[in-house]
Design a protein around this motif. Sequence first.
Motif, short mmCIF file in Angstrom:
data_model
loop_
_atom_site.label_atom_id
_atom_site.label_comp_id
_atom_site.label_asym_id
_atom_site.label_seq_id
_atom_site.Cartn_x
_atom_site.Cartn_y
_atom_site.Cartn_z
N PHE A 1 0.81 -1.23 0.00
CA PHE A 1 0.00 0.00 0.00
C PHE A 1 0.85 1.28 0.00
O PHE A 1 0.33 2.34 -0.34
N ALA A 2 2.11 1.19 0.40
CA ALA A 2 2.96 2.39 0.41
C ALA A 2 3.14 2.91 -1.01
O ALA A 2 3.22 2.14 -1.97
N SER A 3 3.21 4.23 -1.15
CA SER A 3 3.33 4.81 -2.49
C SER A 3 4.50 5.76 -2.63
O SER A 3 4.76 6.27 -3.72
N LEU A 4 5.23 6.02 -1.52
CA LEU A 4 6.34 6.97 -1.56
C LEU A 4 7.64 6.32 -1.12
O LEU A 4 7.65 5.38 -0.33
N ASP B 1 -9.12 -4.34 0.75
CA ASP B 1 -8.31 -5.55 0.63
C ASP B 1 -7.07 -5.33 -0.22
O ASP B 1 -6.01 -5.87 0.06
N GLU B 2 -7.21 -4.53 -1.26
CA GLU B 2 -6.10 -4.26 -2.17
C GLU B 2 -6.01 -2.77 -2.48
O GLU B 2 -7.02 -2.06 -2.41
N PRO B 3 -4.82 -2.26 -2.84
CA PRO B 3 -4.69 -0.85 -3.20
C PRO B 3 -5.52 -0.53 -4.45
O PRO B 3 -5.66 -1.36 -5.34
N LYS B 4 -6.05 0.68 -4.50
CA LYS B 4 -6.84 1.09 -5.66
C LYS B 4 -5.95 1.62 -6.78
O LYS B 4 -6.38 1.73 -7.91
#
Length: 380
Positions: free
Chosen positions: A25-28, A48-51
């Motif tokens: 889920f991390a994006s940075l 449940d999962e990242p969008k």
Amino acid sequence: VTENGSDPEDLHLYATPREQRFRRFASLEFEGQLYMTPYDFIQAVTNDEPKRAKKWRSLSKQELNQILMETPPVWKGSSKLFRNLNDKGVISYTEYLFLLCILTKPHAGFRIAFNMFDTDGNEMVDKKEFLVLQEIFRKKNEKRERRGDEEKRAMLRLQLYGYHTSTNSVLKTEGEDLVPRSYWDTLRRSTSQALFSDLAERDDLSSSLSDTTLLVHFFGKKGKAELNFEDFYRFMDNLQTEVLEIEFLSYSNGMNTISEEDFAHILLRYTNVENTSSYLENMRCSIPEEKGITFDEFRSFFQFLNNLEDFTIAMQMYNFASRSIGQDEFKRAVYVATGVKLSPHLVNTVFKIFDVDRDDQLSYKEFIGIMKDRLNRGFR
């Protein structure tokens, strides 16, 4: 942009389930360390999962400084803080674990948590005291690491903690085992005055780490402010409320209530129940006319879940644990153990969900087992 796919695929094999979820889920990414945005964190605890596409965006020092400059002080906190910040924030892995702890703890536990950080007993927590959390959670993780390629484990530590860790630590001596069952237990059992004093004197705790949104929010842009219990309590209460509001609003479609079926869906998420359809069908037959669950009812039930340990003890004391119980017994036990009053309609709905044989009795053992999964969002 660094694509997750370009990262060694087998690096995931050295991560625990919580670490895997954080990486997913991390994006940075900043100087090799991964971070979540507030938006990422909300997604991680409600989906449940990242969008979004699986990729990490590299932050420049200038971009990070700009994000931190725009971070509001703790007295401006609200139950919309994470939604307002959205992508304008950075949350480290250890802070992610800390925030997860908050979501599963009763209000009575907030004072315990604050006192654990307050090492000098002055009713205030400073930045150095708070950073001890980093060391305690990191050390617990080292004990759980999977054996294998040391280089890949070192890469994983760098992603999660921002620096390479050594095997020598003040938290562990030869032959000593400090691995309780949860991160909350780790925090509770590992924070003796001596341990805190030892760690708090280590300047490298703060000098080697980048500031984050949480650190600036709590301790100001210069890191000199101190956090009192009232602000700490408000932050924790606001976070619990915000996550519950987001889950409730995702089903309410702008209405003041969600359906009993939607409540059941939320309740059964993150559990090990294999055939949820049987529970849902059972409830549909038992509650043919929809009345709806209000947000106050919804919140009160999750406040009860955060007190599940006390409820379990009370049930064992009254010997209810060995048999099924009725609605009145359940409602009274909840109130006695937790101080939370559940509405008759909410209790009836819970019974209709879990009363598989439809005798208006609740199987205590099955209910507690399923709810422990839900409380910890699948990470018991």
